[in-house]
Motif scaffolding. Sequence first.
Motif, PDB file in Angstrom:
ATOM      1  N   PRO A  76      -1.466  -6.113  22.221  1.00  0.00           N
ATOM      2  CA  PRO A  76      -0.126  -5.612  21.898  1.00  0.00           C
ATOM      3  C   PRO A  76      -0.021  -4.136  22.273  1.00  0.00           C
ATOM      4  N   GLY A  77       1.098  -3.761  22.858  1.00  0.00           N
ATOM      5  CA  GLY A  77       1.334  -2.364  23.178  1.00  0.00           C
ATOM      6  C   GLY A  77       0.820  -1.908  24.517  1.00  0.00           C
ATOM      7  N   GLU A  78       0.398  -2.838  25.387  1.00  0.00           N
ATOM      8  CA  GLU A  78      -0.087  -2.435  26.705  1.00  0.00           C
ATOM      9  C   GLU A  78       0.592  -3.227  27.808  1.00  0.00           C
ATOM     10  N   VAL A  79       0.601  -2.623  29.002  1.00  0.00           N
ATOM     11  CA  VAL A  79       0.982  -3.318  30.227  1.00  0.00           C
ATOM     12  C   VAL A  79      -0.297  -3.542  31.022  1.00  0.00           C
ATOM     13  N   LEU A  80      -0.628  -4.807  31.240  1.00  0.00           N
ATOM     14  CA  LEU A  80      -1.813  -5.186  32.012  1.00  0.00           C
ATOM     15  C   LEU A  80      -1.339  -5.791  33.326  1.00  0.00           C
ATOM     16  N   ALA A  82       9.214  -2.337  31.006  1.00  0.00           N
ATOM     17  CA  ALA A  82       8.019  -3.014  30.501  1.00  0.00           C
ATOM     18  C   ALA A  82       7.130  -2.027  29.749  1.00  0.00           C
ATOM     19  N   ARG A  83       6.947  -0.853  30.314  1.00  0.00           N
ATOM     20  CA  ARG A  83       6.119   0.175  29.662  1.00  0.00           C
ATOM     21  C   ARG A  83       6.756   0.615  28.340  1.00  0.00           C
ATOM     22  N   GLN A  84       8.081   0.738  28.336  1.00  0.00           N
ATOM     23  CA  GLN A  84       8.789   1.149  27.118  1.00  0.00           C
ATOM     24  C   GLN A  84       8.658   0.091  26.025  1.00  0.00           C
ATOM     25  N   LEU A  85       8.820  -1.180  26.387  1.00  0.00           N
ATOM     26  CA  LEU A  85       8.699  -2.258  25.408  1.00  0.00           C
ATOM     27  C   LEU A  85       7.296  -2.300  24.815  1.00  0.00           C
ATOM     28  N   ALA A  86       6.312  -2.077  25.671  1.00  0.00           N
ATOM     29  CA  ALA A  86       4.934  -2.060  25.189  1.00  0.00           C
ATOM     30  C   ALA A  86       4.713  -0.902  24.223  1.00  0.00           C
ATOM     31  N   SER A  87       5.198   0.268  24.594  1.00  0.00           N
ATOM     32  CA  SER A  87       4.952   1.466  23.801  1.00  0.00           C
ATOM     33  C   SER A  87       5.721   1.466  22.486  1.00  0.00           C
ATOM     34  N   LEU A  93       1.332   3.385  38.627  1.00  0.00           N
ATOM     35  CA  LEU A  93       2.305   4.179  37.887  1.00  0.00           C
ATOM     36  C   LEU A  93       2.575   3.633  36.493  1.00  0.00           C
ATOM     37  N   TYR A  94       2.618   2.306  36.351  1.00  0.00           N
ATOM     38  CA  TYR A  94       3.161   1.734  35.116  1.00  0.00           C
ATOM     39  C   TYR A  94       2.172   0.946  34.271  1.00  0.00           C
ATOM     40  N   ALA A  95       1.056   0.528  34.817  1.00  0.00           N
ATOM     41  CA  ALA A  95       0.118  -0.268  34.031  1.00  0.00           C
ATOM     42  C   ALA A  95      -0.790   0.624  33.187  1.00  0.00           C
ATOM     43  N   ASN A  96      -1.059   0.195  31.965  1.00  0.00           N
ATOM     44  CA  ASN A  96      -2.090   0.842  31.157  1.00  0.00           C
ATOM     45  C   ASN A  96      -3.481   0.460  31.653  1.00  0.00           C
TER      46      ASN A  96
END
Length: 262
Positions: free
Chosen positions: A26-30, A186-191, A209-212
Amino acid sequence: MMSLEQACLQGRQGWRVDHVSLQLYPGEVLALLGPNGAGKSSILKLMSGEVACDSGCCLLAGQDMSSMSPLALARRRAVLPQQSELAFGFQVHEVVMMGRSVHRGCGHRLDQEVVDWAMLKTGVSDLAEQDYLSLSGGERQRVHLARVLAQIGPDARGSTSSAFLLLDEPTAALDLAHQHQVLSLARQLASEMRIGVLTILHDLNLAALYANRIALMKQGRVVGVGLPQEILTPQRIQQVFDTKASVMAHPHRPRKTLVVTG
């Protein structure tokens, strides 16, 4: 958490997924990266519950997904495929409302609030009354993104209950600006909402740029998982994509990586 544990999926000519263990928090972009045929879409199908593992398992919050009912699963994870076909002339807001079908009994007011939220997030509010069939390919893709967001959207308490969003090449039909919009969302929803996002991408720089975290795949196996700057090295890119690359600091975002190939 959603995870694959030593998951295998057999194909006609061998293993499409070969003993893969992978965690989505939860909270990450993979981001899943790899050449065509590496097994990326097969991983997404396993983690969505569309297909079952031939061996190993996929767990959602510690529970084997194969033991979960379709309705319970649909309330916890949503999937945006590469293409979503719809042959009837529904208005855009009606298409987005379809995502709320798994939440019967929540009340029309909450459903409408979540639909309005999802359309606002994806930039399609101004299309709400338009005929879906009149839209461009990119607009349709954003409408379906709004639909899957509505499926796992916030409840009356503003919670998404550790929901997961699985995106299969979500930028493929989009222009440059909307590619960044979708991945920034996607990054905002994760964060902000602790949604776990798994996305298949082909653009290494968008992933950087966008993946954790990034998971690199080749021939059905995960050959590396980690932070973008750890994974996107010239050596690994050569190994996985069979192409030479230079890696440097991004000129506009110094903490990010820029990959130049060719």
